[in-house]
Design a protein around this motif. Structure first.
Motif, PDB file in Angstrom:
ATOM      1  N   LEU A 202     -42.930  54.193 -10.387  1.00  0.00           N
ATOM      2  CA  LEU A 202     -41.969  55.163  -9.958  1.00  0.00           C
ATOM      3  C   LEU A 202     -41.703  55.949 -10.854  1.00  0.00           C
ATOM      4  O   LEU A 202     -40.901  55.641 -11.988  1.00  0.00           O
ATOM      5  N   ASP A 203     -41.990  57.253 -10.897  1.00  0.00           N
ATOM      6  CA  ASP A 203     -41.835  58.242 -11.814  1.00  0.00           C
ATOM      7  C   ASP A 203     -40.833  59.210 -11.583  1.00  0.00           C
ATOM      8  O   ASP A 203     -40.296  59.293 -10.401  1.00  0.00           O
ATOM      9  N   TYR A 204     -40.379  60.063 -12.624  1.00  0.00           N
ATOM     10  CA  TYR A 204     -39.424  61.257 -12.350  1.00  0.00           C
ATOM     11  C   TYR A 204     -38.203  60.749 -12.229  1.00  0.00           C
ATOM     12  O   TYR A 204     -37.253  61.456 -11.142  1.00  0.00           O
ATOM     13  N   ILE A 205     -37.536  59.528 -12.158  1.00  0.00           N
ATOM     14  CA  ILE A 205     -36.168  59.111 -12.123  1.00  0.00           C
ATOM     15  C   ILE A 205     -35.447  59.642 -13.354  1.00  0.00           C
ATOM     16  O   ILE A 205     -35.668  58.984 -14.403  1.00  0.00           O
ATOM     17  N   SER A 237     -39.201  46.205 -13.051  1.00  0.00           N
ATOM     18  CA  SER A 237     -38.500  46.397 -14.451  1.00  0.00           C
ATOM     19  C   SER A 237     -38.225  47.802 -14.733  1.00  0.00           C
ATOM     20  O   SER A 237     -39.164  48.614 -13.937  1.00  0.00           O
ATOM     21  N   VAL A 238     -37.384  48.109 -15.438  1.00  0.00           N
ATOM     22  CA  VAL A 238     -36.956  49.417 -15.953  1.00  0.00           C
ATOM     23  C   VAL A 238     -36.909  49.727 -17.363  1.00  0.00           C
ATOM     24  O   VAL A 238     -36.205  48.914 -18.080  1.00  0.00           O
ATOM     25  N   THR A 248     -39.406  54.768 -16.868  1.00  0.00           N
ATOM     26  CA  THR A 248     -40.668  54.205 -16.613  1.00  0.00           C
ATOM     27  C   THR A 248     -40.150  52.883 -15.764  1.00  0.00           C
ATOM     28  O   THR A 248     -39.987  51.622 -16.219  1.00  0.00           O
ATOM     29  N   ILE A 249     -40.324  52.895 -14.282  1.00  0.00           N
ATOM     30  CA  ILE A 249     -40.083  52.123 -13.356  1.00  0.00           C
ATOM     31  C   ILE A 249     -41.326  51.252 -12.820  1.00  0.00           C
ATOM     32  O   ILE A 249     -42.165  52.062 -12.202  1.00  0.00           O
ATOM     33  N   LYS A 250     -41.438  50.043 -13.179  1.00  0.00           N
ATOM     34  CA  LYS A 250     -42.447  49.350 -12.293  1.00  0.00           C
ATOM     35  C   LYS A 250     -41.921  48.905 -11.006  1.00  0.00           C
ATOM     36  O   LYS A 250     -40.689  48.164 -10.745  1.00  0.00           O
ATOM     37  N   VAL A 251     -42.722  49.027  -9.832  1.00  0.00           N
ATOM     38  CA  VAL A 251     -42.292  48.749  -8.428  1.00  0.00           C
ATOM     39  C   VAL A 251     -43.401  47.571  -7.982  1.00  0.00           C
ATOM     40  O   VAL A 251     -44.533  47.893  -7.793  1.00  0.00           O
ATOM     41  N   LYS A 252     -42.896  46.549  -7.548  1.00  0.00           N
ATOM     42  CA  LYS A 252     -43.838  45.719  -6.911  1.00  0.00           C
ATOM     43  C   LYS A 252     -44.000  46.134  -5.255  1.00  0.00           C
ATOM     44  O   LYS A 252     -42.820  46.191  -4.661  1.00  0.00           O
ATOM     45  N   LEU A 253     -45.113  46.634  -5.016  1.00  0.00           N
ATOM     46  CA  LEU A 253     -45.388  46.978  -3.495  1.00  0.00           C
ATOM     47  C   LEU A 253     -45.096  46.027  -2.523  1.00  0.00           C
ATOM     48  O   LEU A 253     -45.481  44.835  -2.839  1.00  0.00           O
ATOM     49  N   ALA A 254     -44.338  46.444  -1.416  1.00  0.00           N
ATOM     50  CA  ALA A 254     -44.187  45.625  -0.273  1.00  0.00           C
ATOM     51  C   ALA A 254     -45.277  45.335   0.398  1.00  0.00           C
ATOM     52  O   ALA A 254     -45.413  44.040   0.927  1.00  0.00           O
ATOM     53  N   VAL A 255     -46.304  46.023   0.559  1.00  0.00           N
ATOM     54  CA  VAL A 255     -47.503  45.553   1.415  1.00  0.00           C
ATOM     55  C   VAL A 255     -48.487  44.786   0.425  1.00  0.00           C
ATOM     56  O   VAL A 255     -48.701  45.403  -0.768  1.00  0.00           O
TER      57      VAL A 255
END
Lengths: 288, 177
Positions: A202-205, A237-238, A248-255
């Motif tokens: 997830l970018d641009y936060i 992770s942030v 730099t945010i890592k996102v665990k996808l729900a699907v």
């Protein structure tokens, strides 16, 4: 002139080689940049038939997990339905609606229509992943529509034939999804950079907000493809890097893309009107 | 050198492409080892086949796989490259006294060393083309290179197994007496 022909004849193999390679490169470039109008992919009728036959065999081995997903989804829907019924009975303040949505807010009145579709081809391990669905124009599916599953965002329809549709998965190097952190509505862009198919970035936060591990990320609804608030994933992770003004945010996808069997194509009834307007204003981005 | 393109090759085309789409599409080792067994069709073609015909067959088989993989042009480009390089590699590997009339791409006839050198060189070129066309950029070059090498080993192993299982060790001898 004869020399020229002799030359061409002598190097015919090399010339044909160059010609065919040029054709391939043209096809690659055109297919990557150009939406629709691609006949030679898995939305093609004959290719679709082969893939459908294949999945009719392999689907038997996944029946129990498909049933589980459907049952769980039914349960959630029933619970929601029940809540609404209870609310309706106990609460007669129907006019409260107008305090949340102004009477002129079209996003309230225009509903989304869902078309259920079976996944007949799927990949998760390539750099650019696509799905093929056994629904097409005959079922009301059009290019550009969003695709979601019961767990969250899946992708966007790329090409459609009469009975089949190809979908650009979120696991595609050029697929961007406009997403926001549900906690504080900060929006950013979700993209997948390859490798592990469960994790995206997830970018641009911006740095002034405080995202935390475990926060939920949902779609922003800032474009016509996905409705607002569809689940995307949870933050794992942030990180703050020295030379960047964004996290730099890592996102665990729900699907779980490896387990997809039934998905819903989202039809937005006001999509074309809104896209037209935004295009005229020149503010249409390539985010989905 | 037998250069006839026969019914055997057409059956091989259908078998290898079906194997690729129905089985090896789902069989990926550790997310890095891919198997593109359909190139076996191009590699097992007769040794003396016409070069133009070979290029065309390369394009056809690559394009067929592309349609199922939704990667228009990538496999076609790699296969055409393989088809172009095949005669050059065959020249490079010519045995001391040239190719025999009955020579074909067969591990029992041509021997292990010749066969392994032949398939490894060509598969490597094909896989490098596929994986680098897929990513386009060179940012993750090391990762892509690892993927290429793992996949080359995988495809070559499967091809050797197929040879040992289905290609007869009997040399089709012509009696010259």
């Amino acid at each position: 002139m004869r020399n020229l022909f002799a030359f061409i004849y002598r190097f015919r193999a090399f010339l044909v080689f160059v010609l065919l390679e040029a054709l391939c490169v043209y096809l690659i470039v055109r297919y990557n940049t150009y939406q629709g109008a691609a006949f030679f992919n898995s939305a093609n009728k004959y290719v679709g038939q082969v893939l459908e036959y294949q999945s009719s065999v392999t689907d038997y081995f996944r029946l129990s997990s498909i049933n589980n997903t459907l049952a769980r989804e039914n349960a959630v829907l029933r619970r929601e339905l029940m809540q609404y019924r209870v609310q309706e009975v106990s609460d007669s303040t129907a006019m409260l609606d107008t305090t949340i949505f102004a009477a002129t807010d079209t996003s309230h009145t225009a509903p989304y229509i869902l078309h259920a579709g079976r996944v007949i081809n799927n990949s998760v391990r390539r750099m650019n992943n696509y799905l093929t669905l056994a629904v097409g124009t005959a079922d009301g599916v059009q290019p550009g529509m969003g695709v979601v599953s019961s767990n969250g965002v899946v992708g966007r329809v790329k090409t459609v034939s009469k009975d089949y549709a190809t979908v650009t998965s979120v696991l595609h190097s050029q697929m961007l999804v406009s997403a926001k952190i549900r906690k504080d509505n900060t929006f950013g862009t979700l993209k997948w950079t390859g490798g592990d198919y469960r994790t995206a970035i997830l970018d641009y936060i911006p740095l002034h907000v405080h995202p935390e591990k475990g926060d939920t990320v949902v779609t922003s609804g800032f474009n016509t493809v996905f409705p607002e608030g569809i689940m995307v994933g949870t933050i794992t992770s942030v990180e703050k890097e020295q030379d960047r003004s964004f996290y730099t945010i890592k996102v665990k996808l729900a699907v779980d893309f490896a387990q997809l069997s039934y998905v819903y194509v989202v039809e937005n009834t006001t999509m074309y009107e809104r896209e037209d307007l935004e295009q005229q204003a020149g503010i249409l981005t390539d985010e989905q | 050198m037998n250069s006839r393109f026969g019914i055997k090759n057409i059956i091989q085309f259908i078998l290898f492409v079906a194997l690729q789409i129905l089985l090896f599409d789902n069989l990926v080792l550790f997310s890095t080892g891919f198997c593109f067994i359909y190139v076996a069709f191009l590699l097992f073609l007769p040794l003396g086949i016409n070069r133009l015909w070979l290029l065309l067959l390369g394009f056809i088989v690559g394009f067929t796989v592309d349609m199922f993989y939704d990667t228009v042009g990538i496999h076609a480009a790699a296969s055409v490259l393989l088809a172009f390089l095949r005669p050059l590699v065959l020249n490079l590997l010519t045995p001391r006294d040239g190719y025999d009339t009955n020579d074909s791409v067969n591990i029992h006839v041509m021997g292990w060393r010749w066969f392994l050198a032949y398939i490894f060189i060509l598969i490597l070129f094909h896989h490098v083309a596929v994986f680098f066309l897929e990513t386009i950029n060179f940012q993750a070059a090391l990762y892509t290179l690892g993927k290429t090498i793992a996949s080359t080993l995988f495809t070559a192993t499967v091809m050797v197994i197929l040879q040992l299982l289905f290609f007869s060790p009997k040399r089709e001898r012509v009696d010259y007496r």
